[in-house]
Design a protein around this motif. Structure first.
Motif, PDB file in Angstrom:
ATOM      1  N   GLY A 211      65.741  41.566  95.018  1.00  0.00           N
ATOM      2  CA  GLY A 211      64.421  40.978  96.137  1.00  0.00           C
ATOM      3  C   GLY A 211      63.653  39.695  95.418  1.00  0.00           C
ATOM      4  O   GLY A 211      62.896  39.411  96.288  1.00  0.00           O
ATOM      5  N   ALA A 212      63.566  39.545  94.242  1.00  0.00           N
ATOM      6  CA  ALA A 212      62.857  38.374  93.864  1.00  0.00           C
ATOM      7  C   ALA A 212      63.359  36.912  94.618  1.00  0.00           C
ATOM      8  O   ALA A 212      64.221  36.666  94.785  1.00  0.00           O
ATOM      9  CB  ALA A 212      63.171  37.785  92.389  1.00  0.00           C
ATOM     10  N   ARG A 213      62.202  36.419  95.170  1.00  0.00           N
ATOM     11  CA  ARG A 213      62.102  35.194  95.925  1.00  0.00           C
ATOM     12  C   ARG A 213      61.707  33.939  95.478  1.00  0.00           C
ATOM     13  O   ARG A 213      61.856  32.792  96.072  1.00  0.00           O
ATOM     14  CB  ARG A 213      62.433  35.406  97.583  1.00  0.00           C
ATOM     15  N   LYS A 214      60.408  34.290  94.894  1.00  0.00           N
ATOM     16  CA  LYS A 214      59.539  33.159  94.356  1.00  0.00           C
ATOM     17  C   LYS A 214      59.534  33.371  92.842  1.00  0.00           C
ATOM     18  O   LYS A 214      58.790  34.297  92.167  1.00  0.00           O
ATOM     19  CB  LYS A 214      58.041  33.344  94.991  1.00  0.00           C
ATOM     20  N   LEU A 215      60.024  32.347  92.118  1.00  0.00           N
ATOM     21  CA  LEU A 215      60.165  32.441  90.566  1.00  0.00           C
ATOM     22  C   LEU A 215      59.091  31.479  89.839  1.00  0.00           C
ATOM     23  O   LEU A 215      59.230  30.225  90.211  1.00  0.00           O
ATOM     24  CB  LEU A 215      61.701  32.153  90.071  1.00  0.00           C
ATOM     25  N   VAL A 216      58.476  32.046  89.269  1.00  0.00           N
ATOM     26  CA  VAL A 216      57.850  30.690  88.045  1.00  0.00           C
ATOM     27  C   VAL A 216      58.289  31.139  86.550  1.00  0.00           C
ATOM     28  O   VAL A 216      58.354  32.149  86.129  1.00  0.00           O
ATOM     29  CB  VAL A 216      56.172  31.160  88.051  1.00  0.00           C
ATOM     30  N   PHE A 217      59.038  30.021  86.294  1.00  0.00           N
ATOM     31  CA  PHE A 217      59.536  30.188  85.016  1.00  0.00           C
ATOM     32  C   PHE A 217      58.952  29.202  83.913  1.00  0.00           C
ATOM     33  O   PHE A 217      59.020  27.937  84.125  1.00  0.00           O
ATOM     34  CB  PHE A 217      61.086  29.794  85.150  1.00  0.00           C
ATOM     35  N   LEU A 218      58.530  29.966  82.735  1.00  0.00           N
ATOM     36  CA  LEU A 218      57.640  29.224  81.824  1.00  0.00           C
ATOM     37  C   LEU A 218      58.777  29.031  80.901  1.00  0.00           C
ATOM     38  O   LEU A 218      59.272  29.764  80.175  1.00  0.00           O
ATOM     39  CB  LEU A 218      56.803  29.888  81.182  1.00  0.00           C
ATOM     40  N   GLY A 219      58.913  27.482  80.563  1.00  0.00           N
ATOM     41  CA  GLY A 219      60.064  27.206  79.416  1.00  0.00           C
ATOM     42  C   GLY A 219      59.358  27.404  78.202  1.00  0.00           C
ATOM     43  O   GLY A 219      58.211  27.673  78.121  1.00  0.00           O
ATOM     44  N   THR A 220      60.297  27.473  77.106  1.00  0.00           N
ATOM     45  CA  THR A 220      59.658  27.928  75.749  1.00  0.00           C
ATOM     46  C   THR A 220      59.021  26.523  75.102  1.00  0.00           C
ATOM     47  O   THR A 220      59.209  25.381  75.846  1.00  0.00           O
ATOM     48  CB  THR A 220      60.875  27.755  74.920  1.00  0.00           C
ATOM     49  N   GLY A 221      57.919  26.830  74.609  1.00  0.00           N
ATOM     50  CA  GLY A 221      56.981  25.639  74.119  1.00  0.00           C
ATOM     51  C   GLY A 221      57.643  24.868  72.971  1.00  0.00           C
ATOM     52  O   GLY A 221      58.746  25.465  72.832  1.00  0.00           O
ATOM     53  N   PRO A 222      57.017  24.083  72.243  1.00  0.00           N
ATOM     54  CA  PRO A 222      57.545  23.611  71.121  1.00  0.00           C
ATOM     55  C   PRO A 222      57.469  24.330  69.983  1.00  0.00           C
ATOM     56  O   PRO A 222      56.542  24.172  69.002  1.00  0.00           O
ATOM     57  CB  PRO A 222      56.387  22.251  70.995  1.00  0.00           C
ATOM     58  N   VAL A 223      58.503  25.510  69.961  1.00  0.00           N
ATOM     59  CA  VAL A 223      58.265  26.630  68.964  1.00  0.00           C
ATOM     60  C   VAL A 223      58.305  25.803  67.570  1.00  0.00           C
ATOM     61  O   VAL A 223      57.652  26.744  66.579  1.00  0.00           O
ATOM     62  CB  VAL A 223      59.317  27.435  69.290  1.00  0.00           C
TER      63      VAL A 223
END
Length: 361
Positions: A211-223
């Motif tokens: 059911g997920a239709r609106k995704l916010v994906f946070l990429g990995t930081g400069p680890v």
């Protein structure tokens, strides 16, 4: 300044406040709930309920949180899910493990499944956290509960309007960088990232199927620039190896989501390049209001990076001046700034749309 001008300025200030409030209310109306999955950057207390070493439910964590108490957030105060909710005019989604045992658990206002230590791979910090696959399994139970309470059509509509915020991958990369040279020789960075993306593809598809239709994906930081990995270098430089893996992963996740968007016409998403965004603060701290971008605020040892933030650790007085709270995690001030960019920023830092634009769709 005469009285007329004073009234004009005061009226303008009131209008600005009212417009901001109206904007938050509009966003809240468009997004009824936030469902959060991920790692310690988004954990708001799930690990408090686990038998694990990966906890933050003790001082000095939470020293700047309302009530000045540790909540399980790996921060001196609020973190990304808190600021995301604030920008949407919503309450922070509660930790799943804090409410799931209740017979009258309310999932319609959002749930946070994130767990400190989690990675894309189930093997990452195994038995110390809620793996990403397990988080999705918990979400499937929430989805089933919503179908039971709201009916299938209304539950589907509710979830389609809700925001799914995901931040995952940093722990996998840190584990890879800390692995032996022999292990990395048989598993070069691109091959490692390809394996991550293969797992992530199935995981994100399952969320869509549920059911997920609106995704916010946070990429990995400069680890590679976190104090813990800097401390491994004699010159205290960022780990190029870690940052390279992070860049490869972020590019691959963006491509993955683009492909999903082409296959599913009803999927909308925002990708936040937190690596590029955070590097600005690290490379030009003064320009963004920071005084210290290398050392951790709370910890022990060189750069406060030998041992994490514990009750016996030292901590800085000027927490708003530090980019990093402990040897891995950002301060509340950093999280606030990054969330603001993700919410209202523009390409190439957040694309193909920002969170505000995503919520309006």
């Amino acid at each position: 300044m005469d009285a007329g001008n004073t009234i004009t300025v005061a009226s303008f200030a009131i209008v600005v406040v009212l417009l901001a409030a109206a904007s938050s209310l509009a966003a809240a109306a468009a997004v009824p709930a936030v469902y959060v999955l991920g790692d310690s950057l988004a954990d708001v207390g799930n690990n408090n309920h686990l038998l694990t070493l990966l906890k933050a439910d003790f001082p000095h964590n939470g020293i700047d949180y309302p009530g000045k108490k540790a909540t399980g957030r790996f921060s001196n105060g609020k973190n990304f899910p808190d600021f995301l909710a604030e920008n949407l005019g919503l309450a922070t989604s509660p930790p799943y493990l804090a409410i799931s045992s209740s017979s009258n658990a309310n999932y319609v206002n959002g749930v946070n499944f994130a767990s400190g230590g989690a990675g894309v791979f189930n093997s990452t910090n195994k038995d110390q956290c809620i793996s990403f696959d397990k988080q999705i399994e918990y979400y499937s139970k929430v989805q089933a509960s919503l179908v039971q309470s709201l009916g299938e059509a209304q539950a589907a509509s509710h979830l389609a309007k809700s925001l799914f915020a995901i931040t995952i991958g940093s722990n996998d990369i840190i584990g890879y960088v800390r692995s032996s040279a022999a292990a990395k020789a048989t598993n070069p960075p691109q091959q490692f990232v390809d394996a991550l993306i293969q797992s992530l593809t199935g995981q994100l598809q399952r969320l869509y199927d549920l059911g997920a239709r609106k995704l916010v994906f946070l990429g990995t930081g400069p680890v590679g620039c976190c104090p813990s990995l800097r401390e491994l270098s004699a010159a205290r430089d960022c780990s190029g190896e870690a940052n390279e893996a992070s860049a490869l992963y972020n590019a691959a996740t963006a491509s993955l989501l683009h492909g999903m968007g082409e296959r599913h016409a009803d999927l909308r998403y925002a990708v936040f390049d937190s690596s590029a965004a955070l590097l600005r603060y690290i490379e030009q701290p003064a320009a963004y209001g920071f005084a210290e971008a290398r050392a951790a605020c709370c910890g022990l040892g060189d750069m406060n990076a030998k041992i994490g933030c514990t009750p016996v650790s030292f901590y800085c007085a000027n927490r708003t001046g530090y980019v990093f709270w402990d040897f891995y995690h950002p301060t509340e001030a950093t999280a606030r700034k990054l969330t603001g960019v993700a919410f209202d920023g523009s390409p190439p830092l957040v694309f193909p749309m920002n969170i505000r634009q995503l919520t309006a769709m």
